[in-house]
Write a protein that holds these residues in place. Sequence first.
Motif, mmCIF file in Angstrom:
data_model
loop_
_atom_site.group_PDB
_atom_site.id
_atom_site.type_symbol
_atom_site.label_atom_id
_atom_site.label_comp_id
_atom_site.label_asym_id
_atom_site.label_seq_id
_atom_site.Cartn_x
_atom_site.Cartn_y
_atom_site.Cartn_z
ATOM 1 N N ALA A 77 0.761 -1.141 0.134
ATOM 2 C CA ALA A 77 -0.029 -0.028 0.144
ATOM 3 C C ALA A 77 0.854 1.120 -0.211
ATOM 4 C CB ALA A 77 -1.001 0.016 1.253
ATOM 5 N N LEU A 78 0.919 1.932 -1.194
ATOM 6 C CA LEU A 78 1.927 2.886 -1.452
ATOM 7 C C LEU A 78 1.681 4.072 -0.207
ATOM 8 C CD1 LEU A 78 2.353 3.454 -5.010
ATOM 9 C CD2 LEU A 78 3.456 2.127 -3.450
ATOM 10 N N SER A 79 0.313 4.249 0.184
ATOM 11 C CA SER A 79 -0.031 5.552 0.873
ATOM 12 C C SER A 79 0.820 5.166 2.432
ATOM 13 C CB SER A 79 -1.329 5.750 0.922
ATOM 14 O OG SER A 79 -1.894 4.653 1.514
ATOM 15 N N ASN A 287 -4.059 -11.954 8.580
ATOM 16 C CA ASN A 287 -4.326 -10.597 8.583
ATOM 17 C C ASN A 287 -3.435 -10.011 7.374
ATOM 18 O OD1 ASN A 287 -6.024 -10.618 10.794
ATOM 19 N ND2 ASN A 287 -4.501 -9.911 12.247
ATOM 20 N N ALA A 288 -2.837 -10.727 6.701
ATOM 21 C CA ALA A 288 -1.900 -10.231 5.515
ATOM 22 C C ALA A 288 -2.948 -9.514 4.585
ATOM 23 C CB ALA A 288 -1.181 -11.289 4.668
ATOM 24 N N CYS A 289 -3.880 -9.788 4.369
ATOM 25 C CA CYS A 289 -4.856 -9.065 3.427
ATOM 26 C C CYS A 289 -5.336 -7.676 3.775
ATOM 27 C CB CYS A 289 -6.089 -9.932 3.068
ATOM 28 S SG CYS A 289 -6.818 -10.443 4.559
ATOM 29 N N LYS A 290 -5.272 -7.694 5.092
ATOM 30 C CA LYS A 290 -5.292 -6.415 5.862
ATOM 31 C C LYS A 290 -4.239 -5.483 5.763
ATOM 32 C CE LYS A 290 -6.312 -4.252 10.222
ATOM 33 N NZ LYS A 290 -4.874 -4.217 10.571
ATOM 34 N N GLU A 291 -3.303 -6.102 6.031
ATOM 35 C CA GLU A 291 -2.194 -5.490 6.384
ATOM 36 C C GLU A 291 -1.751 -4.513 5.025
ATOM 37 O OE1 GLU A 291 0.072 -4.356 8.651
ATOM 38 O OE2 GLU A 291 -1.323 -5.209 10.059
ATOM 39 N N CYS A 293 -3.769 -3.938 2.236
ATOM 40 C CA CYS A 293 -4.860 -3.399 1.742
ATOM 41 C C CYS A 293 -4.677 -1.826 1.680
ATOM 42 C CB CYS A 293 -6.325 -3.554 2.587
ATOM 43 S SG CYS A 293 -7.543 -2.874 1.815
ATOM 44 N N PRO A 294 -4.739 -1.152 0.340
ATOM 45 C CA PRO A 294 -4.643 0.109 0.428
ATOM 46 C C PRO A 294 -5.636 0.951 0.533
ATOM 47 C CG PRO A 294 -4.896 -0.763 -1.832
ATOM 48 C CD PRO A 294 -4.840 -1.879 -0.948
ATOM 49 N N VAL A 295 -6.782 0.535 0.997
ATOM 50 C CA VAL A 295 -8.027 1.349 1.465
ATOM 51 C C VAL A 295 -8.098 1.185 2.898
ATOM 52 C CG1 VAL A 295 -8.795 1.402 -0.867
ATOM 53 C CG2 VAL A 295 -9.701 -0.383 0.597
ATOM 54 N N CYS A 296 -7.632 0.076 3.467
ATOM 55 C CA CYS A 296 -8.078 -0.187 4.828
ATOM 56 C C CYS A 296 -7.212 0.880 5.921
ATOM 57 C CB CYS A 296 -7.524 -1.715 5.377
ATOM 58 S SG CYS A 296 -7.899 -2.070 6.863
ATOM 59 N N ALA A 297 -8.468 1.442 6.707
ATOM 60 C CA ALA A 297 -7.696 2.721 7.151
ATOM 61 C C ALA A 297 -8.048 2.537 8.743
ATOM 62 C CB ALA A 297 -8.511 3.929 6.828
ATOM 63 N N CYS A 298 -8.145 1.362 9.237
ATOM 64 C CA CYS A 298 -8.718 1.190 10.651
ATOM 65 C C CYS A 298 -7.398 1.310 11.704
ATOM 66 C CB CYS A 298 -9.528 -0.142 10.802
ATOM 67 S SG CYS A 298 -11.121 0.072 10.298
ATOM 68 N N GLY A 299 -6.281 0.693 10.971
ATOM 69 C CA GLY A 299 -4.988 0.499 11.684
ATOM 70 C C GLY A 299 -5.043 -0.708 12.672
ATOM 71 N N GLU A 300 -4.055 -0.653 13.636
ATOM 72 C CA GLU A 300 -3.731 -1.833 14.429
ATOM 73 C C GLU A 300 -5.051 -2.560 14.989
ATOM 74 O OE1 GLU A 300 -0.454 -2.848 15.889
ATOM 75 O OE2 GLU A 300 -0.292 -2.160 13.768
ATOM 76 N N ASP A 301 -5.913 -1.819 15.957
ATOM 77 C CA ASP A 301 -7.089 -2.720 16.670
ATOM 78 C C ASP A 301 -8.289 -2.541 15.736
ATOM 79 O OD1 ASP A 301 -5.286 -3.272 18.666
ATOM 80 O OD2 ASP A 301 -5.401 -0.853 19.327
ATOM 81 N N SER A 302 -8.466 -2.979 14.494
ATOM 82 C CA SER A 302 -9.351 -3.018 13.684
ATOM 83 C C SER A 302 -10.442 -3.790 14.107
ATOM 84 C CB SER A 302 -9.084 -3.267 12.187
ATOM 85 O OG SER A 302 -8.323 -4.131 12.037
ATOM 86 N N LYS A 303 -11.801 -3.632 13.795
ATOM 87 C CA LYS A 303 -12.737 -4.862 14.076
ATOM 88 C C LYS A 303 -12.574 -6.066 13.413
ATOM 89 C CE LYS A 303 -16.077 -1.109 14.700
ATOM 90 N NZ LYS A 303 -16.836 -0.466 13.738
#
Lengths: 379, 141
Positions: A77-79, A287-291, A293-303
Amino acid sequence: MNVGECYIGWAVDEDVRKRGGSGGLVVATLAAALEKGLVEKVLVLKKHSTYDAEPVLTSDPEEVLASAGSLHAVPAALSKKIPYGVKVAAVGKPCDIRGMYQMALRQQFNLDDTYLIGLNCGGTLPPVPTRQMIRVMYGIDPDEVVHEEIAKGNLIFTTRDGQEHAKKIDELEEAGFGRRESCRYCIVKIPTNADLACGNWGVPKDKLGAATFVEVCTEKGVQLLTTAVDAGYVQVEPASDKSKEIRKKVEKAMLDLSAKWRERIFVPIENRLEFYREALRHCILCNACKEVCPVCACGEDSKCTTMPSSLETHNHEFYHLIRFLHIMDSCVACGMCTDVCPAEIKVSTLQARYSLPFQEEKGYVAGMKLEKPPFFEVE
Amino acid sequence: MSEEWEPKIIMFCCNWCSYGGSDTAGVARFQQPPTTRIIRVMCSGRVDPTFVLDAFLEGADGVLVTGCHIGDCHYINGNEKTKVRYEFLKRVVEEFGIEPERLKLEWISASEGDKFASFVKQATEDIKKLGPSPLKPEVVE
């Protein structure tokens, strides 16, 4: 130079021009931006091999120029690679840039400080299967390949001896090789959301491979290109109407192909619950898919990551439910979740089953504009 | 244990309207099946989609979300946000092959005891027809 204008350009430096994918305009522009102080750092792809490159943040113009000709970044995720408050210029495929827009929409990323150069993309190739494909389908040594290109439905590899090897993409994809799955049904081929949209579609025949078609999409794009031209790094000439037309035609052909693949990939399923259970059964909750993900903005303690307990095995596979729901409005179908999945689950395509029709219904293409998506209309 | 199967229904009620509605239903002695387990929330907007999915995964046969009528929200527009969220949620639940009747959204005010009772009655009937949820842990295992 104005917003909306199109140019054909190339790097002045001969070495860069030769090594660059199509005339080295992009690296030359990035190097100029760095040299002239328009940006503090540049996010480029550091080349490992013809098939591999890694996004690196650098402030060294030499390193920028050295990145010419890099293809295929690793999933990242470039951002998340760009620190806050630093002026950065970055290159990316349409999906990379759409991801950045999505992060900016969620206040996780500052687009104002970022100069974006988008690259036209007809699809990317996964490194390891591609090497295998070159060996099996083309009968050449993958290490001999110096350049690759998609043109007129053909995937063309150029070897060190200058010879071109072409094969129909359809044929390759029938055989199980070819582009990544999400690229096949991707709906954005030209990144008009970036500041500069670059690519070789529409470059006149005599300059093919030695020049780039640039569309200036924003004011920042004007700044980038004028800086590069004024600094003597880049030369441009206005693009002819014919060039623009050809570019449009290529885009349309690619989009038509995408539409065909969409019909093939997203066939209606009979017993959906069983289908998803089977598809997600092998999830190991890494959780690799979440890590990635370029649009996932929840951070560490995501639901989505706190939801399943490893004691309850009955709902392991439904960890993805939350993700499907969360990302439905913002998924750009970049396919990186599929790339990184150690259990080889086609996460991206499963996700797209939800998100694409939903977004389409609302007439929304995720990550193209910096405005509130139509889903959250609360009067 | 030859009794008829009764569904387990999780119901989210907003403190200001539908929870009051359930009180009204009780005071007025409207008959309703004892299938629901009410969870009181301060606003239907508090109902995170995760709660609903979690309820299904924990074995609920149905989930009902209730709140104030649009325009009556105690927190200005919490229920409108619920509506937006519900749209997403419904899509996911449906696409996953869970019958859409298992998830319902309804606006019930504190004075609508009869509406509350008939809503619970109707939902119970619908869910009874469908049988146990396919996501129940005992069904899955």
